[in-house]
Design a protein around this motif. Sequence first.
Motif, mmCIF file in Angstrom:
data_model
loop_
_atom_site.group_PDB
_atom_site.id
_atom_site.type_symbol
_atom_site.label_atom_id
_atom_site.label_comp_id
_atom_site.label_asym_id
_atom_site.label_seq_id
_atom_site.Cartn_x
_atom_site.Cartn_y
_atom_site.Cartn_z
ATOM 1 N N LYS A 1 1.216 5.754 -4.573
ATOM 2 C CA LYS A 1 -0.141 5.938 -4.162
ATOM 3 C C LYS A 1 -0.889 4.628 -4.136
ATOM 4 O O LYS A 1 -2.069 4.497 -3.322
ATOM 5 C CB LYS A 1 -0.794 6.882 -5.250
ATOM 6 C CG LYS A 1 -2.168 7.496 -4.926
ATOM 7 C CD LYS A 1 -2.595 8.752 -5.865
ATOM 8 C CE LYS A 1 -3.727 9.361 -5.164
ATOM 9 N NZ LYS A 1 -4.935 8.383 -4.845
ATOM 10 N N ALA A 2 -0.719 3.800 -5.170
ATOM 11 C CA ALA A 2 -1.536 2.658 -5.162
ATOM 12 C C ALA A 2 -1.192 1.691 -4.109
ATOM 13 O O ALA A 2 -1.891 1.021 -3.567
ATOM 14 C CB ALA A 2 -1.126 1.939 -6.434
ATOM 15 N N ILE A 3 0.189 1.797 -3.649
ATOM 16 C CA ILE A 3 0.443 0.968 -2.394
ATOM 17 C C ILE A 3 -0.026 1.564 -1.128
ATOM 18 O O ILE A 3 -0.402 1.009 -0.391
ATOM 19 C CB ILE A 3 2.112 0.836 -2.325
ATOM 20 C CG1 ILE A 3 2.484 0.278 -3.413
ATOM 21 C CG2 ILE A 3 2.452 0.069 -1.151
ATOM 22 C CD1 ILE A 3 4.079 0.178 -3.689
ATOM 23 N N ASP A 4 0.296 3.048 -1.040
ATOM 24 C CA ASP A 4 -0.266 3.551 0.348
ATOM 25 C C ASP A 4 -1.942 3.550 0.266
ATOM 26 O O ASP A 4 -2.438 3.716 1.626
ATOM 27 C CB ASP A 4 0.308 5.103 0.349
ATOM 28 C CG ASP A 4 1.753 5.163 0.287
ATOM 29 O OD1 ASP A 4 2.296 4.153 0.737
ATOM 30 O OD2 ASP A 4 2.450 5.918 -0.196
ATOM 31 N N ASP A 5 -2.400 3.743 -0.660
ATOM 32 C CA ASP A 5 -4.009 3.657 -0.411
ATOM 33 C C ASP A 5 -4.622 2.532 -0.639
ATOM 34 O O ASP A 5 -5.800 2.249 -0.397
ATOM 35 C CB ASP A 5 -4.587 4.444 -1.635
ATOM 36 C CG ASP A 5 -4.162 5.888 -1.592
ATOM 37 O OD1 ASP A 5 -3.514 6.480 -0.600
ATOM 38 O OD2 ASP A 5 -4.285 6.793 -2.624
ATOM 39 N N SER A 6 -3.763 1.235 -0.689
ATOM 40 C CA SER A 6 -4.470 -0.078 -0.698
ATOM 41 C C SER A 6 -5.403 -0.374 0.541
ATOM 42 O O SER A 6 -4.669 -0.353 1.638
ATOM 43 C CB SER A 6 -3.186 -1.092 -1.061
ATOM 44 O OG SER A 6 -3.694 -2.340 -1.032
ATOM 45 N N PRO A 7 -6.262 -0.808 0.352
ATOM 46 C CA PRO A 7 -7.007 -1.435 1.568
ATOM 47 C C PRO A 7 -6.742 -2.993 1.874
ATOM 48 O O PRO A 7 -6.871 -3.410 2.757
ATOM 49 C CB PRO A 7 -8.526 -1.398 1.226
ATOM 50 C CG PRO A 7 -8.283 -1.736 -0.469
ATOM 51 C CD PRO A 7 -7.188 -1.027 -0.739
#
Length: 325
Positions: free
Chosen positions: A235-241
């Motif tokens: 989730k932290a990877i996929d949601d990273s801007p």
Amino acid sequence: MKLIRFTLTVAHFFIMIFLLGTLLNAYVPPKTFPYLNLLSLAFPVLMILNLLLLIFWAVSRKKRGLVFLLLSLILINPTRRWVNYSEKSTEKPNLKIVTANIHSVQDGYGEIFSYFKSVDADVVLVQEYRTDFNIPGYPYSQMDHKVVAINSKLKIVSQKILVKTEIGGGLLCDIEVNGKIIRFISVYLHPFMFEKTKLTETPEINTYKPKVKYIVGKLIPTFKIHQNEIAEIRKAIDDSPYPVILAGDFNAVPNSYEYYHLGKNLKDTFMEVGNGSGTSFHDYQFPIRIDYIFCSKSIKPVNYQVDRSVKISDHYPVIAEFKID
């Protein structure tokens, strides 16, 4: 001779099925069928047997060898995740990082601090530290509860703990690199907690079957724990801007569920610019690669090295350099 060839053909067929079965780890989660993930651990042995049989069929001039050879071509990339060759990059790096599990450090950080200072990386990611981990000369640092830490010469603009269990962890730090923000994620997935005495001949365990039962009994529950930890990290990877650099001790080998899902849509820097063996864990007499550095596709890997010149723990440090445009 016909019986021998028939037996070897059947054996080769099953070896190929098992090798190709590792590809299913990209799709089948451990909670659904954990035994597929066991095949990833056997990949080096299975591939060596496959190569030996291919040589046998070539010497014997048997057409069936061509079939097995064509199937083996599917396994080129899975094999390169263990042993790789790549041409030297001509890019000039402007970011250097090092990741290391320092679990075996018992007598303070003097030696390990000296090592990291000699590497002179911009960002240091460590796993399994014991007390506050602050390298002299690195003004920025973030830690969780003695599992993962990040030290940086570059400014950390934000941070977040992703996974926090008693013996597993994940830490996110957004760091300013040459005017751009890069999201660094240091990972230590739940360990298998093997008792080494139970992996060798002892009066208590003196046959092969109990050892296998013990090992599998440790592996299967841990695979399922990893699935939960990976969901939070993904989730932290996929949601990273921002572009991402993911590094650490995955406690999982290449071609495993962990490898496929943590590395999804990222580049394995070892495959991009690494050479030789990717083995990073040296405590067992078996080639094991469990320490990784992945990056977003927008980041250019320039160099990758497993530093076998030192033994600061039971893991070799892994060093990578990048070009950040």
